[in-house]
Each structure stands twice: as structure tokens, then as C-alpha cells.
Design a protein around this motif. Structure first.
Motif, PDB file in Angstrom:
ATOM      1  N   GLN A  30       0.852  -1.190   0.000  1.00 34.68           N
ATOM      2  CA  GLN A  30       0.000   0.000   0.000  1.00 34.68           C
ATOM      3  C   GLN A  30       0.886   1.238   0.000  1.00 34.68           C
ATOM      4  OE1 GLN A  30      -3.255  -1.699   3.184  1.00 34.68           O
ATOM      5  NE2 GLN A  30      -3.028   0.520   3.106  1.00 34.68           N
ATOM      6  N   SER A  35      -8.127  -8.866  -1.828  1.00 35.38           N
ATOM      7  CA  SER A  35      -8.490  -8.105  -0.630  1.00 35.38           C
ATOM      8  C   SER A  35      -9.991  -7.867  -0.682  1.00 35.38           C
ATOM      9  CB  SER A  35      -7.774  -6.754  -0.660  1.00 35.38           C
ATOM     10  OG  SER A  35      -8.407  -5.820   0.205  1.00 35.38           O
ATOM     11  N   HIS A  50     -11.010  -5.199  -0.688  1.00 33.42           N
ATOM     12  CA  HIS A  50     -11.074  -4.004  -1.541  1.00 33.42           C
ATOM     13  C   HIS A  50     -11.081  -4.340  -3.038  1.00 33.42           C
ATOM     14  CE1 HIS A  50     -11.117  -1.621   1.969  1.00 33.42           C
ATOM     15  NE2 HIS A  50     -10.046  -2.231   2.434  1.00 33.42           N
ATOM     16  N   TYR A  53      -4.520   1.084  -4.490  1.00 31.61           N
ATOM     17  CA  TYR A  53      -4.632  -0.264  -3.919  1.00 31.61           C
ATOM     18  C   TYR A  53      -5.960  -0.920  -4.343  1.00 31.61           C
ATOM     19  CZ  TYR A  53      -4.536  -3.919  -0.298  1.00 31.61           C
ATOM     20  OH  TYR A  53      -4.542  -5.118   0.369  1.00 31.61           O
ATOM     21  N   GLY A  92      -9.800  -9.676   4.852  1.00 29.08           N
ATOM     22  CA  GLY A  92     -10.269  -8.395   5.395  1.00 29.08           C
ATOM     23  C   GLY A  92      -9.168  -7.783   6.222  1.00 29.08           C
ATOM     24  N   ASN A 143      -1.128  -2.802   7.989  1.00 27.52           N
ATOM     25  CA  ASN A 143      -2.143  -1.957   8.640  1.00 27.52           C
ATOM     26  C   ASN A 143      -1.835  -1.714  10.125  1.00 27.52           C
ATOM     27  OD1 ASN A 143      -2.627  -4.551   9.435  1.00 27.52           O
ATOM     28  ND2 ASN A 143      -4.679  -4.699   8.573  1.00 27.52           N
TER      29      ASN A 143
HETATM   30  C1  BGC Z   1      -5.532  -3.813   3.539  1.00 17.08           C
HETATM   31  C2  BGC Z   1      -5.508  -3.490   5.009  1.00 17.08           C
HETATM   32  C3  BGC Z   1      -6.922  -3.236   5.518  1.00 17.08           C
HETATM   33  C4  BGC Z   1      -7.880  -4.328   5.079  1.00 17.08           C
HETATM   34  C5  BGC Z   1      -9.319  -4.010   5.427  1.00 17.08           C
HETATM   35  C6  BGC Z   1      -6.475  -4.959   3.312  1.00 17.08           C
HETATM   36  O1  BGC Z   1      -6.469  -5.374   1.985  1.00 17.08           O
HETATM   37  O2  BGC Z   1      -4.216  -4.137   3.093  1.00 17.08           O
HETATM   38  O3  BGC Z   1      -4.702  -2.349   5.243  1.00 17.08           O
HETATM   39  O4  BGC Z   1      -6.918  -3.170   6.925  1.00 17.08           O
HETATM   40  O5  BGC Z   1      -7.784  -4.554   3.688  1.00 17.08           O
HETATM   41  O6  BGC Z   1      -9.691  -2.719   5.061  1.00 17.08           O
END
Ligand code: BGC
Length: 272
Positions: A101, A157, A159, A170, A201, A208
Motif C-alpha cells: 500500500q 483483498s 477491496h 490499492y 479483510g 495496517n
Molecule cells: C488492507 C488493510 C486493511 C484491510 C481491510 C487490506 O487489503 O491491506 O490495510 O486493513 O484490507 O480494510
């Protein structure tokens, strides 16, 4: 430590970015299943060697080697596969895990921060998947070790589906992984190649740490997790070793979310 039942005996598994965090837990889990493991690092050789030593403590594991490679560089990725194939004869499982990240609000994000994250998180996984597929096709089926020609696991992720303000590079890289993974499945499933993603997650790692290491950060994080528990790397390791094994043979082209329910949008529990 995983319960060793040697589901990956006589198979060789590359885990990129496995000198720490989620990659380390995945490498340990693969080793516990009897696999030969390639512990890959970019800069932390000592940490990678420690992971290799830890895997070796488990007498049931195969052999472990440590290989330096920047996954965003094609020549490095090719060299990592060449070393692995020279040493172990082939590759059976590729866990494209290395990721990073570099966070900025979008209107302030330097192009370099955009490019670097895309290079490592998306292009790096493309390069690893490409080499893995070429090796699977070259080697051919080995029914004595697996019903599949080979397995690719992308470390995605939450995300890949949850938008993330301040982290657009990211989130874009992980969203891109979804289509990369599905496109690989569509093309190579007929060759008996399995390609899936794991979407962690909030897992306690260095990526993080700035959030979970403070009380306020932890509380904010927990508000996003219905299960009210921050994950640990081992939560991902156990899913990865199962996903690499024939126990999950019919799973192909999907993302497994390992997130305590984060993708169920807990903010809507009392609103909306
Ligand atoms: C990120 C973390 C984050 C998590 C949930 C991950 O893919 O790298 O930094 O805490 O997603 O948001």
C-alpha cells in the motif's frame, strides 16, 4: 501451526512475499501440508531465512528454498521460476501474494505511488500467473500428486469489491485482480488449471499496523467487522492450503472472502 495431514505432499509451492505477514503464514501452512516451499522475498533476506527455518522445524514438510525476486520485474519472476524448476523439477502451486500500500488522497497521489502499487499488486500477479501457467502446461498432468494441472491463488483483498477512499491505487489493483483471476479461469480451466483468489479483510500485519496498534484505530477497525475480531495471518494460511489441495478441486474462478463479514457492510445494520 496447521494440523499436518500432508495434502500437498510431493508438490512444490511458490509463495511470493513470504518473508512476513500473510505470505509467511501461507508458506508455513503449505509446508505443514508436506509441500516443497519457495519462500520469496524482495528485500528482507534474513526474515525469509527465518521463515524457511520455521517451516523446516516441521519434519513432515518437503524442502524449502529462499529466493529473492521483485515480482514487478519480469526478469526476476522468470529467474525465480527457473531456479524453482531447476531445484524441484516443477511448480504445482503459485500463491501470488506480494502486495503493498502507498496511501494518498487521490488528488494528491503522485504518479509514482499509483504506478508502483499497480506494478507490484497487479502486474506482479500477472507475471507470476503467466510463468506458472507456462510451467503447468509444459509439465503436464501428474495424477499421482493432484487432480489438477496446477493451482494459482491470487492474494486479493476485500477491496476488490469495497471502494477505499485514500487508497484508490490499492483498490484499483485489487479490483483488477478479480478480472485477471476470472479471465485466467475462463481460459485455462479446460486445461485443468485452477485459479482462485483469497480476499482477506483486516488481518493484523505490518501493512495496517498504524491502524490496529492504537486503541482508537482498533475500535474503528472493529466497527467494520461484524464478527468483532481482527484476523490473524493464520486465518489466511489455513484457507490457502485447503484451496491448493484437491479437497477444494471443484472451486475455480472464485474469490473466497476471509474477512469476519466485512463485506456484509456492517454500517447498514442500523442505517439506510
Ligand atoms: C488492507 C488493510 C486493511 C484491510 C481491510 C487490506 O487489503 O491491506 O490495510 O486493513 O484490507 O480494510
Amino acid at each position: 501451526m496447521q494440523k499436518p495431514n500432508k495434502r500437498l505432499k510431493n508438490q512444490t509451492c511458490i509463495v511470493t512475499g513470504s518473508s512476513g505477514g500473510i505470505g509467511k503464514a501461507v508458506a508455513l501452512a503449505m509446508g505443514a501440508e508436506g509441500a516443497n516451499v519457495v519462500v520469496n522475498y524482495r528485500s528482507s533476506k534474513e526474515a525469509a531465512e527465518e521463515v524457511a527455518n520455521e517451516i523446516n522445524k516441521n519434519k513432515l514438510c518437503g524442502e524449502v528454498i529462499v529466493v529473492k525476486c521483485d515480482v514487478s520485474k519480469e526478469q526476476d519472476v522468470k529467474a525465480m521460476f527457473k531456479t524453482t524448476i531447476e531445484h524441484f523439477g516443477t511448480v504445482d502451486v503459485c500463491v501470488a501474494n506480494a502486495g503493498m500500500q502507498i496511501d494518498h488522497p487521490l488528488h494528491e497521489m503522485p504518479l509514482e505511488a499509483w504506478q508502483k502499487v499497480l506494478d507490484v499488486n497487479l502486474t506482479g500477479q500477472f507475471l507470476c500467473a503467466k510463468e506458472a501457467i507456462n510451467e503447468f502446461l509444459r509439465r503436464g498432468m501428474r495424477k499421482d500428486v493432484s487432480n489438477s494441472l496446477g493451482k494459482i491463488i491470487h492474494m486479493s483483498s476485500v477491496h476488490e469489491v469495497i471502494p477505499w477512499a485514500g487508497h484508490a491505487n490499492y483498490a484499483a489493483s485489487k479490483g483488477g485482480l478479480l478480472m485477471l483471476m476470472e479471465s485466467i479461469c475462463q481460459a485455462y480451466a479446460p486445461h485443468k488449471i485452477r485459479c482462485n483468489s483469497i480476499a482477506p479483510g483486516a488481518i493484523k500485519t505490518d501493512i495496517n499496523k498504524d491502524v490496529w496498534s492504537t486503541k482508537e484505530g482498533r475500535e474503528n477497525m472493529l466497527k467494520l467487522i461484524p464478527y468483532k475480531q481482527i484476523g490473524v495471518p493464520e486465518d489466511i494460511g489455513s484457507v490457502a492450503s485447503w484451496l491448493a489441495s484437491d479437497e477444494s478441486e471443484y472451486i475455480n474462478g472464485t474469490t473466497i472472502f476471509v474477512d469476519g463479514g466485512m463485506t456484509c457492510y456492517p454500517g447498514f445494520t442500523t442505517n439506510g
